[in-house]
Design a protein around this motif. Structure first.
Motif, PDB file in Angstrom:
ATOM      1  N   VAL A 218     -89.321 -96.694 -34.192  1.00 23.26           N
ATOM      2  CA  VAL A 218     -89.535 -97.081 -32.796  1.00 23.26           C
ATOM      3  C   VAL A 218     -88.139 -97.136 -32.198  1.00 23.26           C
ATOM      4  CG1 VAL A 218     -90.282 -98.929 -31.243  1.00 23.26           C
ATOM      5  CG2 VAL A 218     -91.635 -98.401 -33.300  1.00 23.26           C
ATOM      6  N   ASP A 219     -87.835 -96.213 -31.287  1.00 30.51           N
ATOM      7  CA  ASP A 219     -86.488 -96.184 -30.710  1.00 30.51           C
ATOM      8  C   ASP A 219     -86.526 -96.553 -29.233  1.00 30.51           C
ATOM      9  OD1 ASP A 219     -83.591 -95.554 -30.719  1.00 30.51           O
ATOM     10  OD2 ASP A 219     -84.269 -94.137 -29.200  1.00 30.51           O
ATOM     11  N   VAL A 220     -85.707 -97.538 -28.873  1.00 28.76           N
ATOM     12  CA  VAL A 220     -85.604 -97.958 -27.473  1.00 28.76           C
ATOM     13  C   VAL A 220     -84.239 -97.594 -26.901  1.00 28.76           C
ATOM     14  CG1 VAL A 220     -87.076 -99.945 -28.043  1.00 28.76           C
ATOM     15  CG2 VAL A 220     -84.637-100.310 -27.723  1.00 28.76           C
ATOM     16  N   VAL A 221     -83.384 -96.951 -27.715  1.00 27.02           N
ATOM     17  CA  VAL A 221     -81.970 -96.801 -27.337  1.00 27.02           C
ATOM     18  C   VAL A 221     -81.649 -95.410 -26.782  1.00 27.02           C
ATOM     19  CG1 VAL A 221     -79.592 -96.966 -28.166  1.00 27.02           C
ATOM     20  CG2 VAL A 221     -81.295 -98.588 -29.001  1.00 27.02           C
ATOM     21  N   GLY A 222     -82.250 -94.347 -27.352  1.00 28.77           N
ATOM     22  CA  GLY A 222     -81.926 -92.988 -26.896  1.00 28.77           C
ATOM     23  C   GLY A 222     -80.554 -92.545 -27.364  1.00 28.77           C
ATOM     24  N   SER A 223     -80.030 -91.489 -26.749  1.00 20.18           N
ATOM     25  CA  SER A 223     -78.677 -90.964 -27.004  1.00 20.18           C
ATOM     26  C   SER A 223     -78.410 -90.720 -28.498  1.00 20.18           C
ATOM     27  CB  SER A 223     -77.640 -91.908 -26.366  1.00 20.18           C
ATOM     28  OG  SER A 223     -76.383 -91.286 -26.330  1.00 20.18           O
ATOM     29  N   HIS A 224     -77.167 -91.033 -28.960  1.00 23.74           N
ATOM     30  CA  HIS A 224     -76.808 -90.747 -30.355  1.00 23.74           C
ATOM     31  C   HIS A 224     -77.710 -91.498 -31.335  1.00 23.74           C
ATOM     32  CE1 HIS A 224     -73.378 -88.355 -29.375  1.00 23.74           C
ATOM     33  NE2 HIS A 224     -72.885 -89.314 -28.611  1.00 23.74           N
ATOM     34  N   VAL A 225     -78.159 -92.679 -30.948  1.00 18.96           N
ATOM     35  CA  VAL A 225     -79.012 -93.464 -31.851  1.00 18.96           C
ATOM     36  C   VAL A 225     -80.293 -92.686 -32.142  1.00 18.96           C
ATOM     37  CG1 VAL A 225     -80.374 -95.584 -32.093  1.00 18.96           C
ATOM     38  CG2 VAL A 225     -78.034 -95.699 -31.196  1.00 18.96           C
ATOM     39  N   LEU A 226     -80.940 -92.185 -31.105  1.00 18.30           N
ATOM     40  CA  LEU A 226     -82.182 -91.433 -31.304  1.00 18.30           C
ATOM     41  C   LEU A 226     -81.910 -90.157 -32.109  1.00 18.30           C
ATOM     42  CD1 LEU A 226     -85.193 -90.915 -30.878  1.00 18.30           C
ATOM     43  CD2 LEU A 226     -84.683 -90.110 -28.570  1.00 18.30           C
ATOM     44  N   ALA A 227     -80.799 -89.486 -31.801  1.00 11.09           N
ATOM     45  CA  ALA A 227     -80.455 -88.254 -32.533  1.00 11.09           C
ATOM     46  C   ALA A 227     -80.279 -88.564 -34.024  1.00 11.09           C
ATOM     47  CB  ALA A 227     -79.189 -87.640 -31.953  1.00 11.09           C
ATOM     48  N   ASN A 228     -79.564 -89.649 -34.329  1.00 13.25           N
ATOM     49  CA  ASN A 228     -79.327 -89.999 -35.734  1.00 13.25           C
ATOM     50  C   ASN A 228     -80.601 -90.479 -36.432  1.00 13.25           C
ATOM     51  OD1 ASN A 228     -76.564 -89.380 -35.982  1.00 13.25           O
ATOM     52  ND2 ASN A 228     -76.030 -91.231 -34.815  1.00 13.25           N
ATOM     53  N   VAL A 229     -81.472 -91.133 -35.688  1.00 16.76           N
ATOM     54  CA  VAL A 229     -82.749 -91.571 -36.273  1.00 16.76           C
ATOM     55  C   VAL A 229     -83.578 -90.340 -36.652  1.00 16.76           C
ATOM     56  CG1 VAL A 229     -84.929 -92.763 -35.818  1.00 16.76           C
ATOM     57  CG2 VAL A 229     -82.770 -93.795 -35.077  1.00 16.76           C
ATOM     58  N   CYS A 230     -83.654 -89.370 -35.744  1.00 18.69           N
ATOM     59  CA  CYS A 230     -84.413 -88.137 -36.051  1.00 18.69           C
ATOM     60  C   CYS A 230     -83.805 -87.444 -37.270  1.00 18.69           C
ATOM     61  CB  CYS A 230     -84.398 -87.181 -34.853  1.00 18.69           C
ATOM     62  SG  CYS A 230     -85.357 -87.761 -33.450  1.00 18.69           S
ATOM     63  N   ALA A 231     -82.479 -87.413 -37.350  1.00 17.65           N
ATOM     64  CA  ALA A 231     -81.786 -86.701 -38.443  1.00 17.65           C
ATOM     65  C   ALA A 231     -81.997 -87.369 -39.801  1.00 17.65           C
ATOM     66  CB  ALA A 231     -80.299 -86.604 -38.131  1.00 17.65           C
ATOM     67  N   THR A 232     -82.385 -88.624 -39.810  1.00 24.56           N
ATOM     68  CA  THR A 232     -82.558 -89.341 -41.089  1.00 24.56           C
ATOM     69  C   THR A 232     -84.022 -89.722 -41.344  1.00 24.56           C
ATOM     70  OG1 THR A 232     -81.895 -91.376 -39.938  1.00 24.56           O
ATOM     71  CG2 THR A 232     -80.196 -90.259 -41.227  1.00 24.56           C
ATOM     72  N   THR A 233     -84.907 -89.084 -40.572  1.00 23.54           N
ATOM     73  CA  THR A 233     -86.342 -89.338 -40.774  1.00 23.54           C
ATOM     74  C   THR A 233     -86.877 -88.416 -41.882  1.00 23.54           C
ATOM     75  OG1 THR A 233     -86.648 -90.181 -38.549  1.00 23.54           O
ATOM     76  CG2 THR A 233     -88.594 -89.230 -39.580  1.00 23.54           C
ATOM     77  N   GLN A 234     -87.779 -88.973 -42.655  1.00 25.01           N
ATOM     78  CA  GLN A 234     -88.371 -88.234 -43.788  1.00 25.01           C
ATOM     79  C   GLN A 234     -89.115 -86.987 -43.342  1.00 25.01           C
ATOM     80  OE1 GLN A 234     -91.392 -90.528 -45.785  1.00 25.01           O
ATOM     81  NE2 GLN A 234     -90.023 -92.229 -46.182  1.00 25.01           N
ATOM     82  N   TYR A 235     -89.346 -86.092 -44.299  1.00 25.48           N
ATOM     83  CA  TYR A 235     -90.180 -84.922 -44.073  1.00 25.48           C
ATOM     84  C   TYR A 235     -91.521 -85.374 -43.467  1.00 25.48           C
ATOM     85  CZ  TYR A 235     -92.458 -80.471 -44.801  1.00 25.48           C
ATOM     86  OH  TYR A 235     -93.118 -79.281 -44.583  1.00 25.48           O
ATOM     87  N   ARG A 236     -91.897 -84.801 -42.330  1.00 23.56           N
ATOM     88  CA  ARG A 236     -93.152 -85.096 -41.622  1.00 23.56           C
ATOM     89  C   ARG A 236     -93.252 -86.517 -41.068  1.00 23.56           C
ATOM     90  NH1 ARG A 236     -98.392 -81.897 -42.106  1.00 23.56           N
ATOM     91  NH2 ARG A 236     -97.472 -79.939 -41.552  1.00 23.56           N
ATOM     92  N   GLY A 237     -92.094 -87.187 -40.949  1.00 22.31           N
ATOM     93  CA  GLY A 237     -92.077 -88.522 -40.356  1.00 22.31           C
ATOM     94  C   GLY A 237     -92.238 -88.452 -38.835  1.00 22.31           C
ATOM     95  N   VAL A 238     -92.397 -89.638 -38.211  1.00 27.16           N
ATOM     96  CA  VAL A 238     -92.682 -89.703 -36.778  1.00 27.16           C
ATOM     97  C   VAL A 238     -91.737 -90.686 -36.084  1.00 27.16           C
ATOM     98  CG1 VAL A 238     -94.460 -90.194 -35.052  1.00 27.16           C
ATOM     99  CG2 VAL A 238     -95.115 -89.251 -37.272  1.00 27.16           C
ATOM    100  N   VAL A 239     -91.077 -90.201 -35.038  1.00 25.50           N
ATOM    101  CA  VAL A 239     -90.161 -91.053 -34.264  1.00 25.50           C
ATOM    102  C   VAL A 239     -90.756 -91.243 -32.874  1.00 25.50           C
ATOM    103  CG1 VAL A 239     -87.823 -91.246 -33.304  1.00 25.50           C
ATOM    104  CG2 VAL A 239     -88.177 -90.131 -35.530  1.00 25.50           C
ATOM    105  N   THR A 240     -90.983 -92.482 -32.484  1.00 24.12           N
ATOM    106  CA  THR A 240     -91.470 -92.742 -31.123  1.00 24.12           C
ATOM    107  C   THR A 240     -90.274 -93.114 -30.251  1.00 24.12           C
ATOM    108  OG1 THR A 240     -91.934 -95.060 -31.675  1.00 24.12           O
ATOM    109  CG2 THR A 240     -93.754 -93.514 -31.892  1.00 24.12           C
ATOM    110  N   ALA A 241     -90.180 -92.457 -29.097  1.00 21.60           N
ATOM    111  CA  ALA A 241     -89.042 -92.687 -28.194  1.00 21.60           C
ATOM    112  C   ALA A 241     -89.563 -93.294 -26.905  1.00 21.60           C
ATOM    113  CB  ALA A 241     -88.348 -91.365 -27.906  1.00 21.60           C
ATOM    114  N   CYS A 242     -89.096 -94.508 -26.596  1.00 20.60           N
ATOM    115  CA  CYS A 242     -89.587 -95.133 -25.361  1.00 20.60           C
ATOM    116  C   CYS A 242     -88.466 -95.625 -24.453  1.00 20.60           C
ATOM    117  CB  CYS A 242     -90.548 -96.275 -25.673  1.00 20.60           C
ATOM    118  SG  CYS A 242     -89.750 -97.731 -26.351  1.00 20.60           S
ATOM    119  N   GLY A 243     -87.212 -95.602 -24.909  1.00 23.10           N
ATOM    120  CA  GLY A 243     -86.200 -96.254 -24.083  1.00 23.10           C
ATOM    121  C   GLY A 243     -84.884 -95.520 -23.979  1.00 23.10           C
TER     122      GLY A 243
END
Ligand code: NDP
Length: 327
Positions: A218-243
C-alpha cells in the motif's frame, strides 16, 4: 447562521478562517445535513494552506469528509433524522464541504452511516481509512493472500498508512511499515506492524529490479518510494498506489511489470462508484478493530484545524485528525 471554515482568494490573497455563514449562502443540493464531525485529510490541508490546487471555486468550505444528521431532504433515499456519511465526490474542492456545522449536498453522494460504526469512529476512519480499505480490497481482488508473504505499507504513520496497517494485521497479513518517524515505531507495532523500516531506504533513486520481497504493498508516497517498492515486489505481487505525499512523479522502469508480472493498481476514492464505497464501509465495520481508532485518531476544534494543516503537510501529524465542528 452557522460556523464553518471559509477559504477565500482575492486581491487580499489566499486565506482560510472560521466565519459565521448564512444558510442562504449554502450551495444547491437536495439534502441539508447538520454536520457533527469532519476530518483533516492531506487534501484538506492542501486546500486550507493553498499549497496545492485543490480548491477550484471560491469562496469554499473545505472538508472532503463529513458525518451528520439529515435536517431536510427532497431525495427519496434520505429522511430527516437519518445518520449519513460523505467522502469525496469533489466536496471541499468544487462544492462546499464538511468543515462547517451545516452542508447542503446531492443525496446520491451520501451513504447511510453503517450500523457498526459510530459517527466519531467514521471520521477517525474518514477518506484516509476508506482509501486504505479500497487498497486492501484491490489486493484481495488481485489474489494476494496472507500466505503469499509480507505486505509493505509506506507513509505508515500517516492517516492512510495507520488504518491500512490495522486492517491488514487483523486480516492476518504480515505487515511491514516504512516510516520517516522511527520514534513512532511502538505506535506502528501497536497497530499491528510486524517490522518497522526506515523510509530512507526507499527514497533515493534505485535499480530497475531489486531483491523480491513484498507480496503486496500500500503506497501513499509515490515518486522514488513507489518505484523502489515496485522494483522489490515479488513475482506476480500487487502494489496499490493511492498517494503522492513524496511526489507526483514516478521515476520507474517497466522491468517489474514485464519481467515479474507485478500489478500496479491505482486507487481513487473521490469518484469511486457507490457500490464499492458501500462494500468498503461495510468491510471497515467488520475488518477494522475499532479499539485501534482510539490510538489512531485525535480530536480538534474547527479553529485548531487551520494551523494543523501546515503541520500535517510537513508530516508532523500522526494518524488521523477528527474535527468536532461544534468546538
Ligand atoms: P498523511 O499526511 O496523514 O500521511 C502521509 C504520510 O506520508 C506521512 O505521515 C509520512 O509518513 C509520509 N510522507 C510525508 N511526506 C513524505 C515525503 N516527502 N517522503 C516520504 N514519505 C512522506 O496523509 P494521508 O495518509 O491522509 O494521505 C496520504 C496520501 O494519500 C496523500 O498524498 C493523499 O493525497 C493521498 N490520498 C489519496 C486518496 C485517493 O483517493 N487516491 C485518498 C486519501 C489520500 P511517515 O511519517 O510514516 O514516513
Amino acid at each position: 447562521m452557522f460556523k464553518g471554515i471559509l477559504i477565500e482568494k482575492d486581491d487580499a490573497g489566499y486565506r482560510a478562517a472560521v466565519r459565521d455563514i448564512d444558510d442562504a449562502q449554502l450551495p444547491t443540493g437536495d439534502v441539508t445535513v447538520r454536520v457533527s464531525h469532519s476530518t483533516l485529510n492531506y487534501k484538506d490541508a492542501l486546500a486550507i494552506t493553498g499549497k496545492g490546487p485543490v480548491v477550484r471555486k471560491f469562496p469554499m468550505v473545505p472538508g472532503i469528509d463529513l458525518v451528520g444528521t439529515v435536517e431536510s431532504s427532497t431525495h427519496p433515499d434520505h429522511r430527516p433524522g437519518d445518520a449519513v456519511l460523505l467522502n469525496g465526490w469533489g466536496v471541499g474542492e468544487v462544492h462546499w464541504g464538511g468543515l462547517a456545522q451545516k452542508a447542503r449536498l446531492h443525496g446520491d453522494w451520501l451513504i447511510p452511516l453503517p450500523a457498526a460504526i459510530a459517527p466519531l469512529q467514521a471520521m477517525a476512519i474518514g477518506t484516509a481509512g476508506y482509501t486504505a480499505m479500497l487498497c486492501v480490497l484491490a489486493l484481495e481482488k488481485h489474489g494476494v493472500k496472507p500466505a503469499n508473504g509480507e505486505i509493505l505499507v509506506t507513509g505508515a504513520a500517516g492517516g492512510v498508512g495507520s488504518v491500512a496497517i490495522a486492517i491488514l494485521a487483523k486480516l492476518g497479513y504480515t505487515v511491514v511499515a516504512a516510516t520517516g518517524r522511527p520514534q513512532d515505531a511502538d505506535y506502528l507495532r501497536q497497530l499491528g506492524a510486524a517490522e518497522v523500516l526506515d523510509r530512507a531506504q526507499f527514497t533515493s533513486p534505485g535499480k530497475p529490479l531489486g531483491k523480491e520481497r513484498w507480496a503486496g504493498a500500500v503506497d501513499v508516497v509515490g515518486s522514488h518510494v513507489l518505484a523502489n517498492v515496485c522494483a522489490t515486489t515479488q513475482y506476480r505481487g500487487v502494489v496499490t498506489a493511492c498517494g503522492l505525499a513524496g511526489g507526483m512523479d514516478l521515476p520507474a522502469t517497466v522491468a517489474p511489470f514485464i519481467l515479474r508480472g507485478v500489478t500496479l493498481a491505482g486507487i481513487d476514492s473521490v469518484m469511486c462508484p457507490r457500490a464499492e464505497r458501500l462494500q468498503a464501509w461495510q468491510r471497515l465495520g467488520t475488518d477494522l478493530d475499532m479499539d485501534k481508532l482510539g490510538t489512531i485518531g485525535h480530536e480538534v476544534g474547527l479553529a485548531e484545524a487551520i494551523p494543523l494543516a501546515s503541520r500535517l503537510l510537513n508530516g508532523e501529524v500522526r494518524g488521523r485528525v477528527v474535527v468536532d465542528v461544534h468546538r
